[in-house]
Design a protein around this motif. Sequence first.
Motif, mmCIF file in Angstrom:
data_model
loop_
_atom_site.group_PDB
_atom_site.id
_atom_site.type_symbol
_atom_site.label_atom_id
_atom_site.label_comp_id
_atom_site.label_asym_id
_atom_site.label_seq_id
_atom_site.Cartn_x
_atom_site.Cartn_y
_atom_site.Cartn_z
ATOM 1 N N ASN A 1 -41.337 95.715 -61.953
ATOM 2 C CA ASN A 1 -40.020 96.286 -61.731
ATOM 3 C C ASN A 1 -39.205 96.286 -63.012
ATOM 4 N N GLU A 2 -38.679 97.429 -63.370
ATOM 5 C CA GLU A 2 -37.734 97.570 -64.483
ATOM 6 C C GLU A 2 -38.112 96.770 -65.730
ATOM 7 N N PHE B 1 -24.834 93.826 -52.296
ATOM 8 C CA PHE B 1 -25.516 95.126 -52.223
ATOM 9 C C PHE B 1 -26.107 95.422 -50.846
ATOM 10 N N HIS C 1 -41.160 91.126 -60.293
ATOM 11 C CA HIS C 1 -39.764 91.566 -60.244
ATOM 12 C C HIS C 1 -38.913 90.501 -60.956
ATOM 13 N N PHE C 2 -38.923 90.560 -62.262
ATOM 14 C CA PHE C 2 -38.103 89.736 -63.174
ATOM 15 C C PHE C 2 -38.536 88.273 -63.353
ATOM 16 N N GLU D 1 -35.173 102.243 -55.930
ATOM 17 C CA GLU D 1 -33.892 101.546 -55.730
ATOM 18 C C GLU D 1 -32.738 102.505 -55.968
ATOM 19 N N TYR E 1 -28.990 103.947 -60.576
ATOM 20 C CA TYR E 1 -27.696 103.417 -60.148
ATOM 21 C C TYR E 1 -26.504 104.172 -60.696
ATOM 22 N N TRP F 1 -31.143 99.882 -52.096
ATOM 23 C CA TRP F 1 -30.939 98.487 -52.489
ATOM 24 C C TRP F 1 -29.607 98.045 -51.904
ATOM 25 N N ASN G 1 -35.578 103.794 -60.242
ATOM 26 C CA ASN G 1 -34.399 103.011 -59.848
ATOM 27 C C ASN G 1 -33.206 103.681 -60.506
ATOM 28 N N GLN H 1 -34.666 87.002 -54.971
ATOM 29 C CA GLN H 1 -33.323 87.330 -54.492
ATOM 30 C C GLN H 1 -33.130 87.054 -53.000
ATOM 31 N N GLU I 1 -27.825 88.125 -56.794
ATOM 32 C CA GLU I 1 -27.826 89.149 -57.839
ATOM 33 C C GLU I 1 -27.879 88.557 -59.246
ATOM 34 N N TRP I 2 -28.929 87.798 -59.504
ATOM 35 C CA TRP I 2 -29.247 87.342 -60.856
ATOM 36 C C TRP I 2 -28.082 86.607 -61.506
ATOM 37 N N HIS J 1 -35.927 101.591 -64.460
ATOM 38 C CA HIS J 1 -34.469 101.740 -64.366
ATOM 39 C C HIS J 1 -34.096 102.850 -65.343
HETATM 40 C C1 FCB Z 1 -31.726 96.274 -60.324
HETATM 41 C C2 FCB Z 1 -32.726 95.202 -59.963
HETATM 42 C C3 FCB Z 1 -32.520 94.613 -58.592
HETATM 43 C C4 FCB Z 1 -31.058 94.453 -58.241
HETATM 44 C C5 FCB Z 1 -30.294 95.726 -58.527
HETATM 45 C C6 FCB Z 1 -28.835 95.665 -58.151
HETATM 46 O O1 FCB Z 1 -31.627 96.377 -61.713
HETATM 47 O O2 FCB Z 1 -34.026 95.724 -60.004
HETATM 48 O O3 FCB Z 1 -33.218 93.397 -58.538
HETATM 49 O O4 FCB Z 1 -30.514 93.365 -58.886
HETATM 50 O O5 FCB Z 1 -30.422 96.049 -59.882
#
Ligand code: FCB
Length: 441
Positions: A159-160, A392, A115-116, A338, A278, A376, A276, A22, A383-384, A216
Amino acid sequence: MPQATYHFPKGFLWGTATASHQVEGNNTNNNWHQWEQDGHTLDKSGLAADWWGGRWREDFDRAAETGQNAHRLSVEWSRIQPTPDTWDEDALEKYRNMLRGLKDRGMTAMVTLHHFTDPLWLTERGGWENEEVAPLFEKYTRKVVDALKEYATLWCTINEPNIYALIGYVAGSFPPGRNDLKLSMRVIGNMLRGHAAAYRAIHQLQPEARVGYALHYRPMVPRTKWSPLDRLMRNIRYSGFNMGFPSAISSGVMRSPVGNQNIPEAKGTQDYFGLNYYSVDTVWFDLKRPGELFSNSGCPENADMSENNFLANIPEGIFNSIKWIDRTYPHIPIIITENGVEDSQDRMRPRYLAQHLHQVWRAVNFNWPVKGYFHWSLVDNFEWERGWTQRFGLWGLDVDTQKRIRRPSVNFYEEICRENGISSEMVQKYCPEVFEKLFPV
Ligand code: FCB
């Protein structure tokens, strides 16, 4: 007007989190690059925040100069091991420099190993669908830890894993874009095997290491409280989404709505819990979604919604998440790995930050051992599948010129980090709209 300060424990880690793909830019040897080339993302990552070109230095300066004492970053498997039989020592040296850079600035490093993104060669072998991945991940982990252990003791293996597996293998908007719930559970199982192998390898190489992963975690509520179907769907979705890793780490058995897997080696493999958080989801029964066992989810009604309607600002959710962690694993150290919101205009971020930290402070006062908070993110990043449409960062980024734009939240977060707390004065200054909620008299 009340004057008060909500203090955090001594030694609390205050930082931001980032991920290699990222922020680094020019990351061309992984599955996400391919996914971008195939047109599955709104934009391409391109130069990103140009950390690989060296701009991590100026961003670490920004973080350190504004009071942050920690940073969570990730290292890129496809750079370190570009082919199954080669290691790129220059890439490792670059990461050593970055971590030394944090140390020189007085900041604690937290390093995420996955991380992904996956190396293309791994994707060609079936990625995390293939059981062979666990020993491969262990081998990579050993190489990284050997090279970086001088500068880091805090490790996040994966990660997640739930987002990786469910968005990649059920929703289909992450690579490899599948719609196969059973396969996604196999992927989570293999991620657990990889995590467990990495956990042991890291401790072997560095006895003082603290190793965990980042979940997450989504609190969920049935859309209609009295509806038995909505409640059933809430429970199924909750366990499918949240409980794969936690169940296996508690008991050695990974529980899922499509069957259990014995993964005895996963039991007890965490030294801290990485959260994490959100937002919160509502869940309901939906006949049109057989692939998701007839469940669907969305944001709570009438919620305070973020700029792109990506998430609802539900601060109690972070309190409830921490409470759930402490009930599930009494006394385990908790790190918020996060938390943040997309907000190019910085309209919601100050109150999102204040309200969530207020809830973290409440949790700390129940003696739940929260040790740190990583917002974050430090600077806008890729952002993917949503590309650059979501912002962010505490700092904004002009992707074309690489110019950083200082948002008001930078100053707010700086005051919080320096005070090791959040005061009524700060809230009055940066987000007066929530003053009465946070400081009622
Ligand atoms: C999470 C991810 C991170 C980022 C945030 C907004 O799910 O771990 O890489 O994209 O969302």
